[in-house]
Design an enzyme around this catalytic site. Structure first.
Site, PDB file in Angstrom:
ATOM      1  N   SER A 354       0.828  -1.198   0.000  1.00 14.79           N
ATOM      2  CA  SER A 354       0.000   0.000   0.000  1.00 14.79           C
ATOM      3  C   SER A 354       0.869   1.257   0.000  1.00 14.79           C
ATOM      4  O   SER A 354       1.700   1.436  -0.880  1.00 14.79           O
ATOM      5  CB  SER A 354      -0.962  -0.051   1.188  1.00 14.79           C
ATOM      6  OG  SER A 354      -2.018   0.862   1.026  1.00 14.79           O
ATOM      7  N   ASP A 468      -6.019  -3.920  -2.040  1.00 13.78           N
ATOM      8  CA  ASP A 468      -4.925  -3.544  -1.146  1.00 13.78           C
ATOM      9  C   ASP A 468      -4.228  -4.775  -0.558  1.00 13.78           C
ATOM     10  O   ASP A 468      -4.869  -5.677  -0.028  1.00 13.78           O
ATOM     11  CB  ASP A 468      -5.481  -2.669  -0.021  1.00 13.78           C
ATOM     12  CG  ASP A 468      -4.398  -1.915   0.723  1.00 13.78           C
ATOM     13  OD1 ASP A 468      -3.543  -2.574   1.335  1.00 13.78           O
ATOM     14  OD2 ASP A 468      -4.414  -0.675   0.702  1.00 13.78           O
TER      15      ASP A 468
END
Length: 599
Positions: A354, A468
């Site tokens: 991320s 993610d």
């Protein structure tokens, strides 16, 4: 394996006396052990035994280097350790009669001595001290895994080139100097070998064995063409560095045929030499398509630190940095880069999830920490990709601005073109598995790593939905560990206590209550939908990350509770917290010897 004549008694006695298993035994016992040995030459690349094979005795490594490989059910091979001169192999299987627990393969031409089951049984009956020696040795590493790295012996590296234009002598000299800063290094070439020695194969082999006992590294500089010396270099090396001029047309030339190996993991590494200073590498994928290289390195002739980095990879001690995800809190990674740089701690490879993937990617691309502050302020504070709301059918936010921001940061960069080895992880929501991105478009792969489900639309790839990486692995220490040996520094920016509500609430307030409270400026804290979605998505992997802190050489757990996930305005303050905390931690922490630190 071709059997070879036993060495003279004095030579065999000297070797056995240096083997830890037999140290302390008197000379008559040593001589008796020698009489029970069978001597073999195993060519480089050949397997000594395979996982699941029946045991045929206990092996002693006389010269050379071998790898111990665990073969997993999915077909993946994991190198558990390497062994060199004086090490023993197969103790457990020889004593218990069980099958081999791992595959052992010669990395280069190696001489081994085998003590058969019959010979071992006779020796144990006559000399009970051997039972005690074996028991003590097994007690240090026996278990479900193979033994840890033992006396690794001398590492032999061949440096060869794809064409004559490559300045190979200079490259070899620079690498030898860098290796010498790690341990005793001998730089060999056809010009450095005594002609009388080179003309006698047996004498040369014995002399090289002697040098291996005295040095940590033997660096073989090959000739420009495929001479007999070049072939010896390739045959004798644990690993082969293939040096090419990055700006040249991708081609292996005469090396193409000899680099193809029949079996086993690749041992060849590509070194792309950059002779002209430029912004960044290009076209690496074309080089990688020529051969299954173990890894590749971008080396600038004018940057001495690049050769030090290459030397650490040769030594198996490259410093890996793993950066966790955490929204705006990830800006603190920039401060960590600054603190590590000031402390003289190198970063040889990076990876992250991320926001950690964004920061790791910028560093691998070559940006200094000040440039990273500028880029992120422009990207997050001015673009505000986290403020572009959309019709909430697939997600709350649109990804258009985030994609424009990543294009501004990375453009058309490819992962393989970065100065440092890099990876990022995303989550395949369709198949419920972690996806590791090590090649391809930076903008797309980093973008996949930071698509929080429900907040940003997933990335579609062959019908699979990628979201993610923090959903399954917010601090991918295990991924870095699988990339190869070396110390790891992990940076965690997740908050210990994240979403919380004001204690005055007995039940969750309605949206209208919150809106009215905000308008009247009387609202009491309660997490919004973005904060709740993020915390829910990464909670499990955050817990795992904290458990994994004992698996790294340095764990930096930054104090981030005071910062909101989606508030990018205090960027400078977040960077400063990361810097000051890491600087203070390094000043009072005794780092492992495997993490170098310049004065």
């Amino acid at each position: 394996m071709p059997e070879i004549p036993a060495p003279p008694a004095a030579e065999a006695r000297n070797f056995l006396s240096s083997v830890p298993l037999f140290q302390g035994l008197d000379e008559p016992t040593i001589d008796e052990v020698a009489r029970h040995l069978e001597w073999f030459l195993i060519p480089g690349g050949q397997a000594l035994c395979r996982q699941g094979d029946p045991s045929d005795g206990l092996y002693l490594v006389v010269s050379g280097r071998l790898s111990i490989v665990r073969e997993l059910p999915a077909g993946e091979q994991v190198v558990l350790s390497h062994v060199g001169r004086g090490d023993t192999l197969g103790e457990v299987a020889a004593l218990t009669g069980n099958t081999r627990s791992a595959t052992v393969r010669a990395l280069r031409d190696s001489v081994l001595a085998r003590l058969t089951h019959t010979g071992l049984d006779r020796l144990l009956e006559r000399h009970p001290k051997l039972i005690l020696a074996l028991t003590r040795r097994l007690a240090t590493w026996i278990g479900p895994e193979a033994p840890p790295e033992r006396g690794r012996g001398c590492v032999a590296v061949a440096v060869t080139s794809t064409r004559e234009e490559v300045p190979l002598p200079e490259v070899a000299a620079r690498l030898a100097a860098a290796l010498s800063r790690i341990g005793p290094t001998l730089h060999l070439s056809s010009q450095r070998i005594d002609p009388a020695l080179a003309s006698n194969e047996n004498r040369l082999g014995s002399w090289i064995d002697e040098q291996e006992a005295r040095h940590s590294f033997l660096l073989y500089e090959a000739d420009p063409g495929l001479t007999s010396w070049t072939r010896r270099c390739l045959r004798q090396a644990d690993r082969v560095l293939v040096v090419a001029i990055a700006e040249g047309e991708p081609a292996l030339g005469e090396l193409a045929n000899v680099l193809l190996r029949c079996e086993g993991r690749p041992r060849e590494e590509l070194v792309l030499l950059h002779l002209r200073r430029k912004e960044r590498p290009r076209g690496t994928a074309r080089w990688l398509g020529l051969h299954s290289f173990l890894r590749h390195h971008h080396i600038r002739m004018e940057v001495g630190g690049d050769f030090d980095r290459l030397a650490r990879f040769v030594n198996g001690t490259p410093v890996g940095l793993v950066l966790g995800g955490g929204g705006a809190r990830g800006f603190a990674h920039i401060g960590v880069f600054r603190a590590l740089e000031e402390a003289g701690i190198p970063i040889d490879r990076v990876g992250g999830t991320s926001m950690g993937a964004v920061m790791a990617g910028l560093h691998a691309r070559g940006f200094a920490w000040k440039d990273m502050v500028r880029l992120n302020r422009w990207g997050w504070v001015r673009y505000k990709p986290h403020k572009l709301y959309t019709l909430p059918i697939i997600s709350l936010l649109s990804s258009r601005k985030a994609e424009r921001m990543l294009d501004m940061m990375f453009g058309d960069d490819q992962i393989e073109d970065l100065w440092l080895p890099f990876f990022c992880v995303s989550t395949n929501l369709t198949r419920a598995e972690v996806v590791v991105h090590r090649f391809g478009e930076m903008e797309r792969q980093v973008g996949a790593s930071m698509r929080l489900p429900g907040v940003v639309p997933p990335m579609v790839e062959n019908g699979n939905l990628l979201v993610d990486g923090g959903v399954l692995n917010n601090l991918p220490i295990d991924v870095m560990r699988r990339q190869g040996r070396g110390p790891i520094i992990a940076v965690d920016v997740s908050a210990a206590i994240d979403v919380r509500a004001d204690p005055s609430y007995q039940v969750a307030p309605s949206p209208w209550q919150l809106l009215v409270g905000q308008w009247r400026k009387t609202a009491k804290p309660f997490p919004n939908i973005l904060q709740l979605l993020h915390r829910s998505a990464v909670l499990a992997s955050d817990i795992y990350a904290r458990q994994a802190k004992h698996e790294v050489e340095l764990y930096i757990d930054l104090p981030m509770d005071q910062f909101d996930l989606f508030n990018v305005e205090p960027l400078n303050e977040i960077v400063e917290v990361g810097y000051q905390f890491t600087k203070d931690l390094l000043s009072r922490t005794q780092l492992p010897e495997t993490i170098p630190r310049s004065a």
